[in-house]
Design an enzyme around this catalytic site. Structure first.
Site, PDB file in Angstrom:
ATOM      1  CG  ASP A 582      -1.982  -1.112   1.111  1.00 25.10           C
ATOM      2  OD1 ASP A 582      -3.088  -0.942   1.619  1.00 25.10           O
ATOM      3  OD2 ASP A 582      -1.684  -2.163   0.532  1.00 25.10           O
ATOM      4  CD  GLU A 806      -4.708  -4.502   9.193  1.00 20.14           C
ATOM      5  OE1 GLU A 806      -4.768  -4.454   7.956  1.00 20.14           O
ATOM      6  OE2 GLU A 806      -5.322  -3.707   9.932  1.00 20.14           O
TER       7      GLU A 806
END
Length: 836
Positions: A582, A806
């Protein structure tokens, strides 16, 4: 909820369009024909100029139309899985499962038109909250599977304020339709000695999605005796909700009952349908106790009350039984298959009460024994707390496996020379997908680069589940060999995704991590795996060929991720969502000149795995085709020429770049990007972090390589990548470290510790620590220290919060991002087992 989390998974903005459009000449311009000089000469000129232009435009349009059609056409290669592989006839033991990971508890069949079951609950009080779907911010938690074997048994604990719910299921094989199964839901106070015991309602429901008709048999006081039904896939079946009892024994508890029956309102609307109908007319009146008011469902079982205007036939049914009981209590739901009962299960007795208790305890013990035999954590000296973490990691991943069916939206690749065709997204054909998911609360759907990491763990536990998952993913291949990186299939998945992120772009790739479990299959030499790979090879070959060709870079044997964000004035560094990393800093000014190191390493790994597979299968033509490519991509000399940055002392991306960029407030526009001096120029990108390590992570370097030492240096340096909690994603010395990418995008892959890359690093260090070479001892030492840091921190955070996360902070180790994240963070189990 950080927008960065959502954008990581969402469909990317069409990136680098300006640079790519310039490279191919930009869009053809259609000038106005008004004012053209009259006469034969002008007419001749008009014919000479316009006709070829028209033909060119027509040819471009036809080519674009052809590409658009191929983008939403399934690949012609034979499927990797047998026909009807998900049916009860082929895999009866997998037909039923907890394949609805986005709900706290529910089961369904692996079918395009499944029979679904689920649980909602509400604690009555001042402001009752109806619980159903896993939500990031609903205050429920921790929750997760203590045990789940991926097949026939599971036990989950859910903390909801003062309540502790335990949901259990077990399946019993038999018959031709997937067998029988039973649930037990136990509700207790979270703390012992609670004086005011709450009143709780459980809502057990059944939903059909086709023409099947459920037939309820009602008893006294609104209690259903049972629900019978029939479908072509399930044959005859019956649901029975047993009366509540005290936990752990058969002492009956008083329950109040409500029932509701309507046409299926649509799966995304189930929660709201129930919530909108609850009212406070009802009283819970146990004998000898004061009545208590509760929210209940008013309804009847008359046919004419089913849906608007009595309709509902053909659109499915929604039947729900509410039972309201004083805590603590247990309730059991039993599903019995007609063919299983006829085939001998009836003689075994109903799977309820003591028989259910016995079955649950037997499966739990079998799980523990199989877990130790598979991962040997106790034998390796790990603590009971670490063993419990490992069991929860595996169980959470297996309990997050879902079965999805539907159509995705695809934007075709319209790169046609001299044309910039504008097309709308098209629907992909209806497809099934059997896959694990990254997060039940935030990402309950399939992600391509996550799934390869998921299957590394699933494969150790049950290789058949991995073959099923890989076969389904390869079934998503389009005619060109592309697989969409995010799969949003079916109404329940679609409702969780913002509309602007639903479209997948057929020009965009994703790391081919599915080849990681394929490589493990090749090492294992399991005949069932090799038989699967033989069927799957044409699709694996097509997928790899698409990646190699479509993502080719500006010079031979270089590669470039398509789909970078445009250089918008609000972005510090345009993101590269297809890479999976990302907001990891790339060249500051996206262009067609870029060379991306991580992508080249993924392609090199893919070529190596495909050649090894072709050799084992005797695919001589493929070996002849891929062998030279694999050799070239494996050449360290060529890798050096393309990606070694002497001025940085590491491997790096290359592109049009300057580090003189920063975000500056500019009212009323908020933060905007300012580019100073030096101006961008073609150079290596000084972004030391995960990307720099990829030749090491994917074990592409020889143990005697002169580049191995410098990579170990930056990996082990706390000023760069080393932290007490694992390797940080971006060096602490980088100007991008911890920097937000825009006013609304907090840092994501800019310093945080991620388990998937740390697992790759551990595997690489373990690999080089067992190979003769000048860095063997150091690699082994770093492996031991990094493993202790990673495992220790995940364990501490799990004990403190009850969740796997995460990502983890490189500064204090705390869990960050979404939770539970029992996707690739579950790789902590393989790290504990030292299984790479």
């Amino acid at each position: 909820m950080a927008r960065g989390e959502r954008r990581r998974r969402g469909a990317p903005v069409d990136g680098a369009r300006g640079a790519e459009g310039a490279a191919r000449g930009g869009p053809a311009r259609r000038e106005s024909r008004g004012g053209v000089a009259r006469g034969t000469v002008a007419a001749a000129v008009l014919v000479i100029v316009v006709l070829p232009l028209a033909l060119t435009l027509s040819g471009s349009w036809l080519l674009a139309w052809h590409r658009a059609r191929r983008a939403v056409t399934l690949h012609s290669a034979p499927p990797a899985l047998p026909p009807d592989s998900s049916s009860p006839a082929v895999t009866p033991d997998l037909f039923w499962g907890t394949y609805r990971p986005h709900v706290y508890f529910g089961m369904k069949t692996r079918s395009p038109q499944p029979l679904l079951t689920g649980l909602m609950w509400a604690q009555h009080g001042t402001t009752p909250k109806l619980r159903h779907t896993c939500e990031q911010g609903d205050g429920v938690g921790p929750y997760g599977w203590e045990f789940h074997d991926g097949l026939s048994f599971g036990r989950q604990h859910i903390q909801d304020g003062a309540l502790r719910l335990t949901t259990e299921f077990v399946k019993r094989p038999g018959g031709q339709h997937g067998g029988d199964w039973s649930w037990r839901v136990t509700v207790e106070p979270q703390a012992s000695g609670t004086s005011a015991l709450p009143l709780v309602s459980l809502f057990f429901y059944v939903v059909t999605d086709g023409k099947e008709v459920l037939v309820p048999e009602v008893g006294a006081k609104g209690q259903l005796k049972f629900i019978s039904g029939h479908s072509s896939e399930l044959g005859d079946f019956r649901f029975t909700l047993l009366a509540p009892t005290s936990p752990g024994n058969t002492t009956p508890k008083y329950g109040s009952y409500n029932v509701f029956w309507s046409s299926n309102p649509g799966l995304p609307l189930l929660t709201e349908t129930v919530k909108s109908r609850l009212n406070s007319w009802f009283q819970h009146r146990p004998p000898g106790a004061s009545p208590e008011r509760y929210l209940g469902l008013p309804g009847s079982l008359k046919w004419e009350d089913r849906g608007p205007n009595g309709q509902g036939q053909g659109q499915g049914q929604f039947l729900i039984q509410q039972v309201t009981v004083k805590v603590p209590f247990s309730v059991e739901l039993v599903f019995e298959s007609g063919s299983a009962q006829a085939g001998g299960n009836q003689a075994l007795g109903q799977l309820a009460g003591s028989l259910l208790t016995q079955a649950l305890e037997s499966h739990a013990e079998a799980f523990r024994e199989r877990f130790e035999k598979t991962f040997q954590l106790e034998k390796k000296g790990l603590s009971p707390e670490e063993q419990a973490l490992g069991q929860a990691a595996l169980s959470g991943l297996l309990g997050g496996i879902g079965y999805f069916y539907g159509q995705g939206l695809v934007l075709p690749d319209m790169k046609v020379e001299g044309s910039e065709q504008k097309v709308a997204p098209a629907l992909f054909p209806p497809v099934p997908l059997f896959t694990a998911v990254p997060s039940r609360s935030f990402f309950p759907r399939g992600f391509l680069w996550d799934e390869g990491f998921h299957q590394l763990l699933v494969q150790r536990w049950d290789p058949r589940l991995t073959r099923e998952a890989l076969g389904h993913w390869l079934g998503l291949l389009n005619a060109d060999g592309w697989i969409g990186r995010e799969q949003v299939l079916g109404d329940e998945a679609r409702v969780r995704v913002p509309s602007e992120f639903l479209v997948q772009r057929a020009a965009h790739a994703n790391p081919p991590t599915l080849l990681l479990p394929v490589a493990h299959m090749l090492e294992g030499h399991d005949p069932a795996d090799l038989a699967f790979l033989r069927r799957a090879f044409p699709r694996l070959h097509a997928w790899f060929s698409w990646l190699h060709q479509s993502q080719a870079g500006p010079v031979p044997l270089s590669y470039r991720w398509r789909g970078r964000d445009s250089a918008l004035p609000t972005l510090l560094n345009p993101k590269t969502l297809p890479s999976g990393l990302d907001d990891y800093p790339r060249a500051s000014h996206p262009s067609a000149t870029e060379r991306h190191l991580d992508l080249r390493c993924w392609v090199a790994l893919g070529a190596r795995v495909l050649v090894q597979l072709a050799e084992q299968l005797g695919e001589a033509d493929a070996v002849a085709e891929l062998g030279p490519l694999a050799a070239s991509l494996g050449s360290e000399e060529i890798l050096d020429e393309l990606h070694w940055a002497p001025e940085l002392g590491v491997f790096a991306d290359f592109g049009n770049h300057t580090k003189a960029v920063h975000l500056k407030p500019r009212p009323p526009h908020g933060l905007v990007r300012v580019v100073g001096r030096p101006h961008p120029r073609l150079q290596y990108v000084d972004a030391l972090g995960y990307v720099s390590l990829f030749p090491l992570l994917l074990r592409l370097l020889d143990p005697h390589s002169s580049r191995l030492g410098p990579l170990l240096d930056v990996l082990a340096d706390s000023r760069h990548l080393w932290s007490p909690f694992g390797l940080r994603s971006l060096a602490a010395s980088s100007p991008f470290y911890g920097q937000r990418n825009s006013e609304h995008d907090p840092p994501y892959w800019r310093g945080a510790v991620w388990l998937n890359v740390n697992y790759l690093a551990l595997g690489a260090l373990h690999h080089y620590g067992h190979l003769k070479g000048p860095h063997q001892a150091r690699a082994a030492k770093l492996h031991s220290e990094l493993r202790a840091n990673v495992v220790g921190n995940v364990l501490r955070q799990y004990q403190a919060t009850g969740f796997l996360w995460e990502q983890y902070s490189d500064r204090d180790g705390r869990g960050m991002g979404c939770r539970p994240f029992q996707g690739w963070t579950s790789l902590v189990l393989l790290a504990m087992a030292e299984d790479y």
